[in-house]
Design a protein around this motif. Structure first.
Motif, PDB file in Angstrom:
ATOM      1  N   GLU A 118       3.197  13.343  -1.346  1.00 29.88           N
ATOM      2  CA  GLU A 118       3.290  11.899  -1.122  1.00 29.88           C
ATOM      3  C   GLU A 118       2.121  11.162  -1.770  1.00 29.88           C
ATOM      4  OE1 GLU A 118       5.121  13.862   2.594  1.00 29.88           O
ATOM      5  OE2 GLU A 118       3.517  14.270   1.145  1.00 29.88           O
ATOM      6  N   ALA A 119       0.925  11.764  -1.711  1.00 29.89           N
ATOM      7  CA  ALA A 119      -0.240  11.143  -2.351  1.00 29.89           C
ATOM      8  C   ALA A 119      -0.168  11.270  -3.864  1.00 29.89           C
ATOM      9  CB  ALA A 119      -1.519  11.778  -1.822  1.00 29.89           C
ATOM     10  N   ALA A 120       0.297  12.418  -4.335  1.00 26.87           N
ATOM     11  CA  ALA A 120       0.385  12.646  -5.776  1.00 26.87           C
ATOM     12  C   ALA A 120       1.341  11.666  -6.441  1.00 26.87           C
ATOM     13  CB  ALA A 120       0.824  14.082  -6.052  1.00 26.87           C
ATOM     14  N   LEU A 121       2.394  11.260  -5.731  1.00 32.75           N
ATOM     15  CA  LEU A 121       3.374  10.337  -6.297  1.00 32.75           C
ATOM     16  C   LEU A 121       3.030   8.874  -6.058  1.00 32.75           C
ATOM     17  CD1 LEU A 121       6.908  11.892  -5.628  1.00 32.75           C
ATOM     18  CD2 LEU A 121       5.625  11.798  -7.753  1.00 32.75           C
ATOM     19  N   SER A 122       2.031   8.613  -5.240  1.00 27.56           N
ATOM     20  CA  SER A 122       1.714   7.220  -4.922  1.00 27.56           C
ATOM     21  C   SER A 122       0.303   6.868  -5.362  1.00 27.56           C
ATOM     22  CB  SER A 122       1.920   6.956  -3.426  1.00 27.56           C
ATOM     23  OG  SER A 122       1.122   7.832  -2.635  1.00 27.56           O
ATOM     24  N   VAL A 126       1.380   7.325 -10.760  1.00 26.05           N
ATOM     25  CA  VAL A 126       1.549   6.145 -11.603  1.00 26.05           C
ATOM     26  C   VAL A 126       1.276   4.862 -10.827  1.00 26.05           C
ATOM     27  CG1 VAL A 126       3.247   4.824 -12.916  1.00 26.05           C
ATOM     28  CG2 VAL A 126       3.115   7.306 -13.198  1.00 26.05           C
ATOM     29  N   THR A 127       1.646   4.843  -9.544  1.00 25.24           N
ATOM     30  CA  THR A 127       1.413   3.657  -8.718  1.00 25.24           C
ATOM     31  C   THR A 127      -0.067   3.299  -8.658  1.00 25.24           C
ATOM     32  OG1 THR A 127       3.348   4.045  -7.350  1.00 25.24           O
ATOM     33  CG2 THR A 127       1.583   2.757  -6.374  1.00 25.24           C
ATOM     34  N   GLY A 128      -0.884   4.279  -8.294  1.00 23.45           N
ATOM     35  CA  GLY A 128      -2.311   4.021  -8.196  1.00 23.45           C
ATOM     36  C   GLY A 128      -2.938   3.687  -9.530  1.00 23.45           C
ATOM     37  N   LEU A 129      -2.513   4.394 -10.590  1.00 20.51           N
ATOM     38  CA  LEU A 129      -3.055   4.123 -11.921  1.00 20.51           C
ATOM     39  C   LEU A 129      -2.702   2.716 -12.383  1.00 20.51           C
ATOM     40  CD1 LEU A 129      -2.268   7.481 -13.789  1.00 20.51           C
ATOM     41  CD2 LEU A 129      -4.310   6.859 -12.506  1.00 20.51           C
ATOM     42  N   THR A 298      -6.037   2.824   1.787  1.00 17.43           N
ATOM     43  CA  THR A 298      -4.932   3.530   2.414  1.00 17.43           C
ATOM     44  C   THR A 298      -3.657   3.219   1.648  1.00 17.43           C
ATOM     45  OG1 THR A 298      -3.835   3.970   4.533  1.00 17.43           O
ATOM     46  CG2 THR A 298      -4.331   1.668   4.033  1.00 17.43           C
ATOM     47  N   TYR A 299      -2.602   3.954   1.975  1.00 12.60           N
ATOM     48  CA  TYR A 299      -1.345   3.776   1.252  1.00 12.60           C
ATOM     49  C   TYR A 299      -0.189   4.105   2.194  1.00 12.60           C
ATOM     50  CZ  TYR A 299      -1.598   8.875   0.845  1.00 12.60           C
ATOM     51  OH  TYR A 299      -1.680  10.222   1.132  1.00 12.60           O
ATOM     52  N   ALA A 300       0.966   3.544   1.865  1.00  8.93           N
ATOM     53  CA  ALA A 300       2.172   3.786   2.661  1.00  8.93           C
ATOM     54  C   ALA A 300       3.246   4.363   1.759  1.00  8.93           C
ATOM     55  CB  ALA A 300       2.667   2.483   3.293  1.00  8.93           C
ATOM     56  N   VAL A 301       4.069   5.243   2.322  1.00 10.39           N
ATOM     57  CA  VAL A 301       5.169   5.822   1.562  1.00 10.39           C
ATOM     58  C   VAL A 301       6.468   5.593   2.320  1.00 10.39           C
ATOM     59  CG1 VAL A 301       3.745   7.548   0.419  1.00 10.39           C
ATOM     60  CG2 VAL A 301       4.852   8.112   2.584  1.00 10.39           C
TER      61      VAL A 301
END
Length: 330
Positions: A118-122, A126-129, A298-301
Protein backbone atom coordinates in the motif's frame (compact mmCIF):
# COMPACT_ATOMS: atom_id res chain seq x y z
CA UNK A 1 -2.39 -28.33 -17.72
CA UNK A 2 -1.81 -24.94 -19.35
CA UNK A 3 -2.00 -22.03 -16.90
CA UNK A 4 -4.22 -19.19 -18.01
CA UNK A 5 -3.93 -15.44 -17.63
CA UNK A 6 -7.11 -13.53 -16.83
CA UNK A 7 -7.17 -10.04 -18.34
CA UNK A 8 -9.43 -6.99 -18.52
CA UNK A 9 -9.01 -5.44 -21.96
CA UNK A 10 -10.20 -2.35 -23.80
CA UNK A 11 -13.37 -3.20 -25.73
CA UNK A 12 -14.15 0.30 -27.00
CA UNK A 13 -12.96 3.83 -26.40
CA UNK A 14 -14.96 5.83 -23.87
CA UNK A 15 -17.13 8.77 -24.89
CA UNK A 16 -18.14 10.58 -21.74
CA UNK A 17 -18.04 8.62 -18.47
CA UNK A 18 -16.35 5.23 -18.69
CA UNK A 19 -19.01 2.50 -18.69
CA UNK A 20 -18.91 -1.31 -18.54
CA UNK A 21 -19.17 -1.47 -22.34
CA UNK A 22 -15.58 -0.18 -22.52
CA UNK A 23 -14.19 -3.35 -20.95
CA UNK A 24 -13.97 -7.03 -21.86
CA UNK A 25 -12.69 -9.97 -19.84
CA UNK A 26 -10.75 -12.82 -21.41
CA UNK A 27 -8.37 -15.61 -20.53
CA UNK A 28 -5.30 -16.35 -22.61
CA UNK A 29 -2.36 -18.67 -22.12
CA UNK A 30 0.07 -17.43 -19.52
CA UNK A 31 2.99 -15.77 -21.33
CA UNK A 32 6.66 -16.70 -21.02
CA UNK A 33 9.51 -14.20 -20.71
CA UNK A 34 12.00 -13.70 -23.51
CA UNK A 35 15.67 -12.70 -23.25
CA UNK A 36 16.15 -9.96 -20.67
CA UNK A 37 12.52 -10.21 -19.55
CA UNK A 38 10.73 -11.44 -16.44
CA UNK A 39 7.31 -12.89 -15.78
CA UNK A 40 5.54 -11.12 -12.94
CA UNK A 41 2.56 -12.40 -10.98
CA UNK A 42 0.57 -9.22 -10.49
CA UNK A 43 -0.73 -8.68 -6.97
CA UNK A 44 -1.63 -4.97 -6.83
CA UNK A 45 -2.79 -2.42 -9.41
CA UNK A 46 -2.43 1.34 -9.19
CA UNK A 47 -5.65 3.10 -10.27
CA UNK A 48 -5.01 6.62 -11.56
CA UNK A 49 -7.03 9.22 -13.51
CA UNK A 50 -4.56 9.07 -16.39
CA UNK A 51 -5.90 5.61 -17.28
CA UNK A 52 -9.02 7.35 -18.62
CA UNK A 53 -6.88 9.36 -21.02
CA UNK A 54 -4.91 6.32 -22.18
CA UNK A 55 -8.17 4.53 -22.98
CA UNK A 56 -9.41 7.37 -25.16
CA UNK A 57 -6.52 8.85 -27.13
CA UNK A 58 -2.81 9.32 -27.64
CA UNK A 59 -1.44 11.44 -24.81
CA UNK A 60 2.14 11.45 -23.55
CA UNK A 61 1.88 7.69 -24.20
CA UNK A 62 0.10 6.00 -27.13
CA UNK A 63 -3.54 5.10 -26.59
CA UNK A 64 -4.24 1.58 -25.36
CA UNK A 65 -4.98 -0.63 -28.37
CA UNK A 66 -8.43 -2.21 -28.60
CA UNK A 67 -8.19 -5.75 -27.26
CA UNK A 68 -5.13 -5.05 -25.13
CA UNK A 69 -5.10 -5.07 -21.30
CA UNK A 70 -5.91 -1.75 -19.67
CA UNK A 71 -2.59 -0.05 -19.02
CA UNK A 72 -1.74 0.72 -15.42
CA UNK A 73 1.04 0.61 -12.94
CA UNK A 74 1.20 -2.30 -10.57
CA UNK A 75 3.23 -4.32 -8.14
CA UNK A 76 3.97 -8.03 -8.26
CA UNK A 77 6.50 -10.80 -7.71
CA UNK A 78 8.91 -12.17 -10.31
CA UNK A 79 8.11 -15.87 -10.88
CA UNK A 80 10.30 -16.47 -13.96
CA UNK A 81 13.39 -14.47 -14.80
CA UNK A 82 15.75 -14.05 -17.73
CA UNK A 83 17.21 -10.89 -16.21
CA UNK A 84 19.86 -11.07 -13.49
CA UNK A 85 18.72 -7.71 -12.08
CA UNK A 86 15.38 -9.24 -11.07
CA UNK A 87 15.79 -12.78 -9.70
CA UNK A 88 12.80 -14.97 -8.92
CA UNK A 89 11.07 -13.74 -5.77
CA UNK A 90 11.87 -10.06 -6.31
CA UNK A 91 9.00 -7.66 -5.72
CA UNK A 92 8.86 -5.07 -8.49
CA UNK A 93 6.82 -2.08 -9.59
CA UNK A 94 6.18 -1.59 -13.30
CA UNK A 95 3.38 -1.28 -15.86
CA UNK A 96 1.79 -4.74 -15.95
CA UNK A 97 -1.73 -3.64 -16.84
CA UNK A 98 -4.99 -5.22 -15.74
CA UNK A 99 -4.04 -8.90 -15.81
CA UNK A 100 -2.86 -11.68 -13.53
CA UNK A 101 0.51 -12.20 -15.21
CA UNK A 102 2.68 -9.82 -17.22
CA UNK A 103 5.96 -10.10 -19.11
CA UNK A 104 8.05 -7.02 -18.37
CA UNK A 105 11.49 -5.86 -19.49
CA UNK A 106 14.05 -3.73 -17.69
CA UNK A 107 13.53 -0.44 -15.92
CA UNK A 108 11.48 -1.96 -13.11
CA UNK A 109 11.61 -0.53 -9.61
CA UNK A 110 12.55 -3.06 -6.95
CA UNK A 111 10.37 -2.78 -3.86
CA UNK A 112 12.60 -3.12 -0.77
CA UNK A 113 11.77 -5.61 1.95
CA UNK A 114 9.73 -4.08 4.74
CA UNK A 115 7.82 -1.68 2.50
CA UNK A 116 4.12 -2.54 2.49
CA UNK A 117 2.48 -2.73 -0.95
CA UNK A 118 0.00 0.00 0.00
CA UNK A 119 2.88 2.38 0.76
CA UNK A 120 4.85 1.34 -2.32
CA UNK A 121 1.89 2.21 -4.56
CA UNK A 122 1.01 5.46 -2.83
CA UNK A 123 3.33 7.64 -0.81
CA UNK A 124 6.53 5.97 -2.10
CA UNK A 125 5.16 5.41 -5.60
CA UNK A 126 4.07 7.59 -8.48
CA UNK A 127 1.59 9.38 -6.21
CA UNK A 128 4.22 10.56 -3.77
CA UNK A 129 6.71 11.40 -6.51
CA UNK A 130 4.10 13.46 -8.35
CA UNK A 131 3.26 15.45 -5.24
CA UNK A 132 6.91 15.95 -4.33
CA UNK A 133 8.30 17.11 -7.66
CA UNK A 134 5.17 18.95 -8.74
CA UNK A 135 5.10 21.03 -5.60
CA UNK A 136 8.79 21.54 -4.95
CA UNK A 137 10.22 21.73 -8.48
CA UNK A 138 7.33 23.43 -10.29
CA UNK A 139 5.58 25.28 -7.44
CA UNK A 140 8.73 26.21 -5.49
CA UNK A 141 6.94 27.23 -2.29
CA UNK A 142 8.69 29.42 0.23
CA UNK A 143 8.17 29.40 3.98
CA UNK A 144 5.22 31.58 4.95
CA UNK A 145 3.55 31.46 1.54
CA UNK A 146 -0.03 30.27 0.97
CA UNK A 147 -0.47 27.02 -0.97
CA UNK A 148 -3.90 26.08 -2.34
CA UNK A 149 -4.52 22.46 -3.39
CA UNK A 150 -7.49 21.18 -5.41
CA UNK A 151 -8.44 17.52 -5.17
CA UNK A 152 -6.81 17.84 -1.77
CA UNK A 153 -8.31 14.69 -0.25
CA UNK A 154 -7.09 12.59 -3.17
CA UNK A 155 -3.91 10.58 -3.26
CA UNK A 156 -1.65 13.23 -4.77
CA UNK A 157 -3.29 16.35 -3.39
CA UNK A 158 -3.21 15.13 0.20
CA UNK A 159 0.53 14.46 0.01
CA UNK A 160 1.27 17.74 -1.80
CA UNK A 161 -0.56 19.69 0.88
CA UNK A 162 1.32 17.98 3.68
CA UNK A 163 4.66 18.64 2.00
CA UNK A 164 3.70 22.32 1.79
CA UNK A 165 2.91 22.28 5.51
CA UNK A 166 6.25 20.61 6.26
CA UNK A 167 7.95 23.38 4.29
CA UNK A 168 6.36 26.01 6.51
CA UNK A 169 3.54 27.16 4.25
CA UNK A 170 -0.04 28.01 5.04
CA UNK A 171 -2.11 25.29 3.31
CA UNK A 172 -5.71 25.42 2.08
CA UNK A 173 -7.36 22.39 0.52
CA UNK A 174 -10.39 22.02 -1.75
CA UNK A 175 -12.36 18.76 -1.46
CA UNK A 176 -15.83 17.39 -2.14
CA UNK A 177 -17.40 16.70 1.25
CA UNK A 178 -17.43 17.98 4.81
CA UNK A 179 -15.92 14.66 5.93
CA UNK A 180 -12.98 15.08 3.57
CA UNK A 181 -12.51 18.69 4.60
CA UNK A 182 -12.44 17.67 8.26
CA UNK A 183 -9.82 15.02 7.47
CA UNK A 184 -7.65 17.65 5.82
CA UNK A 185 -7.73 20.06 8.75
CA UNK A 186 -8.04 17.67 11.71
CA UNK A 187 -5.65 14.92 10.65
CA UNK A 188 -3.37 16.27 7.92
CA UNK A 189 -2.79 19.70 9.41
CA UNK A 190 -4.19 21.87 6.62
CA UNK A 191 -4.98 25.38 7.84
CA UNK A 192 -8.36 25.53 6.09
CA UNK A 193 -10.51 23.49 3.73
CA UNK A 194 -13.19 24.38 1.18
CA UNK A 195 -16.09 22.11 0.18
CA UNK A 196 -16.52 22.82 -3.53
CA UNK A 197 -19.97 21.16 -3.54
CA UNK A 198 -21.49 23.48 -0.93
CA UNK A 199 -19.26 26.57 -0.71
CA UNK A 200 -19.07 29.44 -3.14
CA UNK A 201 -15.53 28.59 -4.23
CA UNK A 202 -14.27 32.02 -5.39
CA UNK A 203 -15.54 33.66 -2.20
CA UNK A 204 -14.20 30.83 -0.04
CA UNK A 205 -10.76 31.09 -1.63
CA UNK A 206 -10.67 34.84 -0.99
CA UNK A 207 -11.66 34.30 2.63
CA UNK A 208 -9.16 31.49 3.24
CA UNK A 209 -6.35 33.17 1.29
CA UNK A 210 -6.66 36.88 2.15
CA UNK A 211 -3.18 37.66 0.83
CA UNK A 212 -3.73 35.69 -2.36
CA UNK A 213 -2.57 32.26 -3.54
CA UNK A 214 1.20 31.97 -3.90
CA UNK A 215 1.13 28.38 -5.20
CA UNK A 216 -1.90 26.59 -6.63
CA UNK A 217 -1.43 22.82 -7.00
CA UNK A 218 -4.22 21.91 -9.39
CA UNK A 219 -5.58 18.40 -9.89
CA UNK A 220 -8.99 19.46 -11.19
CA UNK A 221 -8.98 22.29 -13.74
CA UNK A 222 -12.23 23.90 -14.95
CA UNK A 223 -14.07 26.29 -12.68
CA UNK A 224 -11.72 25.57 -9.77
CA UNK A 225 -8.74 26.70 -11.84
CA UNK A 226 -10.61 29.85 -12.83
CA UNK A 227 -11.38 30.64 -9.19
CA UNK A 228 -7.76 30.17 -8.14
CA UNK A 229 -6.45 32.35 -10.96
CA UNK A 230 -8.83 35.04 -9.79
CA UNK A 231 -7.08 35.17 -6.43
CA UNK A 232 -3.47 34.68 -7.48
CA UNK A 233 -0.86 36.55 -5.46
CA UNK A 234 1.90 38.61 -7.03
CA UNK A 235 4.31 36.22 -8.79
CA UNK A 236 2.03 33.29 -7.95
CA UNK A 237 2.70 29.88 -9.48
CA UNK A 238 0.11 27.43 -10.82
CA UNK A 239 1.14 23.76 -10.97
CA UNK A 240 -0.93 21.84 -13.52
CA UNK A 241 -0.90 18.27 -12.24
CA UNK A 242 -4.28 17.09 -13.58
CA UNK A 243 -7.64 18.24 -14.88
CA UNK A 244 -10.03 15.52 -13.80
CA UNK A 245 -13.05 17.83 -14.11
CA UNK A 246 -12.74 17.59 -17.88
CA UNK A 247 -11.74 13.97 -18.45
CA UNK A 248 -15.27 12.65 -18.98
CA UNK A 249 -16.73 15.52 -20.98
CA UNK A 250 -17.92 14.88 -24.53
CA UNK A 251 -17.28 18.43 -25.73
CA UNK A 252 -14.28 20.61 -24.88
CA UNK A 253 -14.94 22.71 -21.79
CA UNK A 254 -14.45 26.47 -21.98
CA UNK A 255 -11.04 27.36 -20.66
CA UNK A 256 -10.56 29.87 -17.84
CA UNK A 257 -11.41 33.30 -19.20
CA UNK A 258 -9.16 35.12 -16.75
CA UNK A 259 -5.71 34.02 -17.91
CA UNK A 260 -4.76 37.69 -17.97
CA UNK A 261 -4.45 37.32 -14.18
CA UNK A 262 -1.09 35.70 -14.93
CA UNK A 263 0.01 38.88 -16.71
CA UNK A 264 -1.25 41.30 -14.08
CA UNK A 265 0.19 39.24 -11.22
CA UNK A 266 3.38 38.31 -13.11
CA UNK A 267 2.39 34.72 -12.51
CA UNK A 268 3.50 31.42 -14.00
CA UNK A 269 1.46 28.35 -14.96
CA UNK A 270 3.28 25.13 -15.83
CA UNK A 271 2.35 21.51 -16.40
CA UNK A 272 4.52 18.45 -15.84
CA UNK A 273 4.61 14.68 -16.36
CA UNK A 274 6.10 12.56 -13.60
CA UNK A 275 7.91 10.31 -16.10
CA UNK A 276 10.40 13.14 -16.58
CA UNK A 277 11.40 12.93 -12.91
CA UNK A 278 11.80 9.17 -12.45
CA UNK A 279 15.63 9.35 -12.65
CA UNK A 280 15.43 11.42 -9.45
CA UNK A 281 13.05 9.05 -7.65
CA UNK A 282 15.52 8.17 -4.90
CA UNK A 283 15.80 11.84 -3.92
CA UNK A 284 12.05 12.08 -3.35
CA UNK A 285 11.68 8.69 -1.68
CA UNK A 286 14.41 9.56 0.81
CA UNK A 287 12.62 12.70 1.94
CA UNK A 288 9.18 11.08 1.91
CA UNK A 289 10.42 8.15 4.01
CA UNK A 290 11.96 10.56 6.53
CA UNK A 291 8.69 12.45 6.86
CA UNK A 292 6.55 9.29 7.13
CA UNK A 293 8.81 7.64 9.71
CA UNK A 294 8.97 10.91 11.65
CA UNK A 295 5.18 11.18 11.81
CA UNK A 296 5.08 14.36 9.73
CA UNK A 297 3.38 12.81 6.71
CA UNK A 298 0.50 10.36 6.52
CA UNK A 299 -1.43 8.81 3.67
CA UNK A 300 -4.73 7.07 3.00
CA UNK A 301 -5.46 4.17 0.68
CA UNK A 302 -8.73 3.03 -0.89
CA UNK A 303 -8.39 -0.71 -1.62
CA UNK A 304 -10.76 -2.59 -3.93
CA UNK A 305 -10.46 -6.38 -3.97
CA UNK A 306 -10.40 -8.47 -7.13
CA UNK A 307 -9.20 -7.95 -10.70
CA UNK A 308 -12.77 -8.02 -12.02
CA UNK A 309 -13.56 -4.99 -9.86
CA UNK A 310 -10.86 -2.81 -11.43
CA UNK A 311 -13.41 -0.90 -13.58
CA UNK A 312 -15.38 -0.08 -10.43
CA UNK A 313 -12.20 1.13 -8.77
CA UNK A 314 -11.50 3.46 -11.71
CA UNK A 315 -15.02 4.85 -11.44
CA UNK A 316 -14.42 5.78 -7.79
CA UNK A 317 -11.94 8.43 -8.94
CA UNK A 318 -14.54 10.21 -11.05
CA UNK A 319 -17.47 10.02 -8.63
CA UNK A 320 -15.40 11.22 -5.67
CA UNK A 321 -16.19 8.05 -3.72
CA UNK A 322 -12.53 7.36 -3.00
CA UNK A 323 -10.66 8.46 0.09
CA UNK A 324 -6.96 8.51 -0.72
CA UNK A 325 -5.04 6.41 -3.23
CA UNK A 326 -7.20 3.91 -5.14
CA UNK A 327 -5.65 0.50 -5.75
CA UNK A 328 -6.82 -3.01 -6.56
CA UNK A 329 -5.64 -6.06 -4.63
CA UNK A 330 -5.76 -9.08 -6.88
Amino acid sequence: MTEMNRRITLAQRPVGPVGPECFAVDEVERPSPGPGEVLVEVQWLSIDPTIRGWMAMDTYLPAIAIGEPIRSGGLGTVIESNNDAYPVGTRVFGMPGWQQYAVLGGGLQVVPDGIEPEAALSVFGVTGLTAYFGLLDIGRPKEGETVLVSGAAGATGSVAGQIARIKGCRVVGIAGSDEKCAWLTDELGFDAAINYRTDDVPSAIRAACPNGVDVFFDNVGGDILQAALGNLALRGRVVLCGAIAGYNVTEPRPGPNNLTSLIVQRGRMEGFIILDYLPRADEAIGDLATWVLGGDLTYAVDVVDGLDNAPLALDRLFTGANHGKVMVHL
